[in-house]
Design an enzyme around this catalytic site. Structure first.
Site, PDB file in Angstrom:
ATOM      1  N   ARG A 236      48.444  42.869  64.303  1.00  0.00           N
ATOM      2  CA  ARG A 236      47.600  43.814  63.571  1.00  0.00           C
ATOM      3  C   ARG A 236      46.206  43.973  64.221  1.00  0.00           C
ATOM      4  O   ARG A 236      45.436  44.815  63.810  1.00  0.00           O
ATOM      5  CB  ARG A 236      47.504  43.308  62.124  1.00  0.00           C
ATOM      6  N   LYS A 237      45.926  43.145  65.219  1.00  0.00           N
ATOM      7  CA  LYS A 237      44.620  43.237  65.871  1.00  0.00           C
ATOM      8  C   LYS A 237      44.695  44.167  67.096  1.00  0.00           C
ATOM      9  O   LYS A 237      45.751  44.713  67.385  1.00  0.00           O
ATOM     10  CB  LYS A 237      44.120  41.855  66.266  1.00  0.00           C
TER      11      LYS A 237
END
Ligand SMILES: *Cc1c(COP(=O)(O)O)cnc(C)c1O
Length: 372
Positions: A180-181
């Protein structure tokens, strides 16, 4: 119906080949690739030292340990953050003390000041969704009260503060490579530090407290018997992950340029609306790990209502950043954090990923505008 996801990692043949090649070498956990990734990471961020770990949460845990945080201490941090920020403080036996956030979603220094007690040992700031907090102001506050400063830069790889990349300003900064980064190694994390004794101790702690690493022992011409210097952990990154990370780091400049281009289109579309507020990056450079819109009191639709309408049209969104103090794991204590609750409950994260074509960006903009 065409579906637009909230996020997706940018991974391709280069990362697949890098993982493939490492597997065939036979050295799959922390070894030469981890070392190479750490070196590249230092070059990218401008930090003196980097220590790869299994994820950002374990990186934060080790950072708190080397900063000397233990049972009975207090560490000030925001409640409005991913829950790992507060959890890692509790792993050490210390208590997180939650401070409010300001309208840039970062911890509010005036509220932090009020919360310093004789038990306070550190301030854990978060560069929320990649938008840098005012590191210099916190460093000054920490120096004045003899506190340690730790940066949760989980989302902030590639963001800049005072013209320098996050990771180069203070003694302990942690990053995440969760999918998700902005870049990913599957799971993974990195600690940067400019402090040599922290660096040495972090390397011991991530590998069971061992005095030397496997690589040194493996290449030694003489027999080496390792020692265990203190209670350590298995917080290693694998060489498979590191090989993927090396490739991701090469793409980072282009990734950030593209994320900022998409965010700029959103900013242009929403900046003049009375119903929403965009996040102002000020003189910092924000990597747009997430794109957040705050719904104002004038907005004709509720946040959850808007999320549902968009989902019905095939557009995935997420609620704003969570608050830890309202979760079961934390509600033993009562906190009054109205600002954090307001921002958390009235903000929405919009889709932002690469490649995101212009038609999809336009579709998100038009769909949101229909309701606000
Ligand atoms: C994602 C995130 C973490 C946790 O990172 P992991 O690598 O999943 O452990 C910690 N803090 C913040 C602010 C995050 O966004």
């Amino acid at each position: 119906m065409r579906k637009i996801p909230i996020a997706k990692p940018l991974l391709g043949e280069l990362e697949a080949k890098a993982a493939h090649d490492v597997i065939l070498t036979g050295w799959v956990t922390q070894g030469p690739k981890v070392q190479e990734f750490e070196k590249d990471f230092c070059e990218y961020t401008g930090a003196k030292y980097a220590v790869a770990v299994s994820n950002c949460t374990t990186g934060l845990h080790l950072s708190l340990l080397v900063a000397g945080i233990s049972c009975g201490d207090e560490v000030i941090c925001p409640s409005m953050s991913y829950i790992a920020t507060a959890n890692c403080i509790r792993y050490t036996g210390a208590e997180p003390v939650f401070a409010e956030v300001g309208n840039d979603f970062n911890i509010d220094i005036e509220d932090v000041r009020k919360k310093i007690t004789s038990k306070t040992k550190a301030i854990l700031i978060v560069h929320q969704i990649g938008n840098p907090a005012d590191i210099a102001a916190y460093q000054e506050l920490c120096n004045a009260h003899n506190l340690k400063l730790i940066e949760d830069g989980a989302c902030a790889i590639g963001s800049e503060y005072k013209g320098k990349k996050i990771g180069s300003h203070s003694e302990l900064v942690c990053f995440s490579f969760h999918p998700r980064k902005v870049i990913t190694t599957g799971d993974g994390g990195m600690i940067t530090t400019n402090n040599k004794s922290y660096y040495t101790r972090l390397k011991h702690l991530r590998q069971h407290g061992m005095s030397i690493n496997d690589q040194v022992r493996h290449t030694s011409k003489t027999v080496i018997i390792e020692e265990y210097l203190e209670l350590g952990y298995n917080y290693r990154m694998t060489d498979i992950q590191a090989a993927v990370g090396i490739e991701q780091l090469k793409r980072l400049k282009d990734i950030i340029r593209e994320r900022r281009r998409i965010a700029e289109m959103y900013n242009e579309a929403f900046k003049n609306s009375d119903s929403v507020e965009i996040l102002d990056e000020g003189d910092k450079k924000y990597n747009y790990q997430s794109y957040s819109l705050l719904l104002t009191a004038k907005c004709p639709i509720s946040r959850n209502g808007l999320m549902q309408e968009l989902l019905d049209m095939g557009i995935s969104t997420r609620r704003g950043i969570m608050t830890a103090h309202r979760e079961k794991a934390y509600n033993a204590k009562t906190y009054s954090l109205p600002q954090s609750e307001f921002y958390s409950d009235h903000s929405i994260l919009l889709p932002l990923y690469i490649p995101m074509d212009d038609a999809d960006i336009a579709s998100v903009i038009q769909s949101v505008k229909q309701f606000i």
